[in-house]
Write a protein that holds these residues in place. Structure first.
Motif, PDB file in Angstrom:
ATOM      1  N   MET A 220      37.943  42.061  33.001  1.00 64.48           N
ATOM      2  CA  MET A 220      36.905  42.803  32.295  1.00 64.48           C
ATOM      3  C   MET A 220      37.269  44.272  32.464  1.00 64.48           C
TER       4      MET A 220
ATOM      5  N   GLU B 267      27.284  45.877  30.177  1.00 63.87           N
ATOM      6  CA  GLU B 267      26.475  45.269  31.226  1.00 63.87           C
ATOM      7  C   GLU B 267      26.243  43.786  30.964  1.00 63.87           C
TER       8      GLU B 267
ATOM      9  N   LEU C 179      29.164  41.915  32.407  1.00 66.34           N
ATOM     10  CA  LEU C 179      29.174  42.013  33.866  1.00 66.34           C
ATOM     11  C   LEU C 179      28.073  41.152  34.480  1.00 66.34           C
ATOM     12  N   GLN C 180      26.910  41.134  33.838  1.00 64.49           N
ATOM     13  CA  GLN C 180      25.804  40.316  34.344  1.00 64.49           C
ATOM     14  C   GLN C 180      26.124  38.830  34.205  1.00 64.49           C
TER      15      GLN C 180
ATOM     16  N   HIS D 160      29.045  37.503  34.214  1.00 68.47           N
ATOM     17  CA  HIS D 160      30.036  37.205  35.245  1.00 68.47           C
ATOM     18  C   HIS D 160      29.377  37.055  36.603  1.00 68.47           C
ATOM     19  N   GLU D 161      28.458  37.931  36.917  1.00 66.84           N
ATOM     20  CA  GLU D 161      27.756  37.874  38.204  1.00 66.84           C
ATOM     21  C   GLU D 161      27.002  36.558  38.357  1.00 66.84           C
TER      22      GLU D 161
ATOM     23  N   LYS E  85      31.193  34.940  39.675  1.00 65.30           N
ATOM     24  CA  LYS E  85      31.437  36.077  40.574  1.00 65.30           C
ATOM     25  C   LYS E  85      32.377  35.736  41.731  1.00 65.30           C
TER      26      LYS E  85
ATOM     27  N   HIS F 130      37.181  43.048  37.619  1.00 60.56           N
ATOM     28  CA  HIS F 130      36.625  44.156  36.831  1.00 60.56           C
ATOM     29  C   HIS F 130      37.546  45.342  37.077  1.00 60.56           C
TER      30      HIS F 130
END
Length: 423
Positions: free
Chosen positions: A219, A225, A228-229, A231-232, A236, A243
């Motif tokens: 990423m 976001e 990223l969210q 992925h979290e 993760k 990232h």
């Protein structure tokens, strides 16, 4: 699919907008760095795949504006269409795979009931993709209701929201990740499964790419976001997904190095390209290096040294010639003398050169025939030449160049061009 005889050493699958292409980089330097790395070290034994939400028409429009390399495969319209090679041959079987429980007319009928959904342009609408704009604060509620309604009508669909504005309605089996999984199955069936796969993205419609278990993933630092969210919440703990700290193309280069997938120092990042260490030496690397030198020569970023000129002459075969499409032929030493007069003529200008589609064929134990596109940009002006080059691992060489655009450089004294090889 058939360009390589065996398995690709590396297969890069990258989104375009804000991943491979940095729209906040007016000089396209990050993209040009990637281009130089790919053509110097990877083109001959690896595969480049672009996976974009853009339609094929929109993708071609982007190629006219940005210095994109020619990919081996392009996945367009959020994974609903696949095309191969320079001729972009459509994969019709993939289209057929997506028809199960998909009815575009029924989708448009239901979506028309939502005033919150603003249709995207006509070029964004495809047979297996219906696209809208919707405000972020309304997106979740609309998606929940729309999904229920389409399911009640017997359709299997996938809703993908990305970039905080775009909503795509696709067949359930579609998506960037599903398209990649389909390609990998085809490679497996042919006994050509890539040795390494790297997927690259920045937004929600790239999330599917990171679900491919055998792939590394990056990423880019400017990832949104929403990705990223996701992925979290989902991946993760996967060490094969990072990232990046760098934006766009630079982030892709960073990932190549992070995962030790191959050379990760772009020739554009080397100050003195002639004194750099030569790892994985190949003819394509030398072509990239020469044009970087030529670019810097014309921008006066290397000193005007007679030693450079003599070095170039010393690696030319005594009878080497440059041949124009007009039929005009010049001795290579004469061309090099002409080059010496160009020093600094592009100083202070956005002048860049990149090469694309480098291919080499051995025609002897130490001799290769190379073909490639040489692109040159100065401000808003772009030119392309198709060039052929005969090179040898010995000290000498012979060259021939042909200009695709029909530009007769000999008639344009301020834009002369030539080709030379330096081992």
């Amino acid at each position: 699919m058939d360009r390589l005889n065996g398995s690709a050493r590396l297969m890069i699958v990258s989104d375009l907008d804000c991943t491979m292409v940095d729209h906040d980089d007016p000089g396209n330097l990050s993209l040009l760095r990637f281009n130089a790395l790919w053509e110097a070290y990877y083109r001959h034994d690896s595969l480049l795949v672009f996976s974009t939400g853009r339609s094929l028409t929109s993708y071609k429009r982007l190629r006219r504006r940005k210095p994109l390399l020619t990919p081996d495969i392009v996945i367009t319209s959020v994974g609903t269409e696949i095309a191969y090679g320079e001729s972009m041959v459509t994969d019709n079987f993939w289209k057929e795979c997506l028809e199960h429980k998909w009815d575009r007319d029924m989708v448009t009928e239901e979506t028309a009931k939502f005033p919150e959904l603003i249709p995207q342009s006509e070029t964004a609408q495809r047979p297996r993709k219906v696209s809208f704009f919707v405000e972020p604060d309304k997106a979740v509620a609309v998606m929940e209701v729309l999904s229920e309604r389409l399911e009640k009508r017997g359709l299997n669909v996938k809703l993908i929201y990305s970039s905080g504005t775009a909503l795509d309605v696709l067949p359930e089996g579609a998506g960037k990740g599903q398209a990649l999984a389909y390609l990998l199955e085809k490679f497996k069936a042919d006994g050509k499964i890539p040795i390494n796969v790297l997927v690259c993205g920045d937004s929600g419609n790239d999330a599917d790419l990171f679900t491919i278990p055998e792939a590394y993933g990056v990423m880019v630092s400017n990832a949104k976001e929403e990705l990223l969210q996701w992925h979290e919440e989902n991946l993760k703990d996967n060490p094969n997904i990072i990232h990046a700290t760098e934006r766009c193309g630079a982030g892709i280069i960073e990932a190549i190095g992070k995962f030790s997938l191959g050379p990760s120092l772009s020739p554009r990042d080397i100050t003195d390209i002639w004194k750099s260490e030569r790892e994985n030496l190949n003819p394509g690397h030398e072509v990239v290096n020469f044009y970087l030198f030529y670019e810097r020569w014309r921008r006066a970023e290397v000193e005007k040294s007679e030693q450079y000129i003599q070095n170039l002459k010393s690696v030319c075969h005594p009878s080497a010639a440059f041949v124009h499409p007009s039929g005009i032929e010049r001795h290579m030493h004469q061309c090099i003398d002409i080059m010496s007069t160009f020093h600094g003529d592009k100083q202070g200008k956005q002048y860049y050169i990149w090469v694309d589609r480098i291919s080499s064929a051995p025609i002897g134990s130490d001799t290769w025939l190379l073909k490639f596109d040489k692109w040159e940009i100065c401000g808003e002006e772009r030119r392309c030449c198709l060039a052929t080059l005969l090179v040898s691992s010995m000290v000498h060489m012979v060259t021939h160049a042909a200009d695709m655009a029909g530009l007769l450089h000999s008639r344009r004294p301020n834009n002369r061009d030539f080709l030379v090889f330096s081992p």
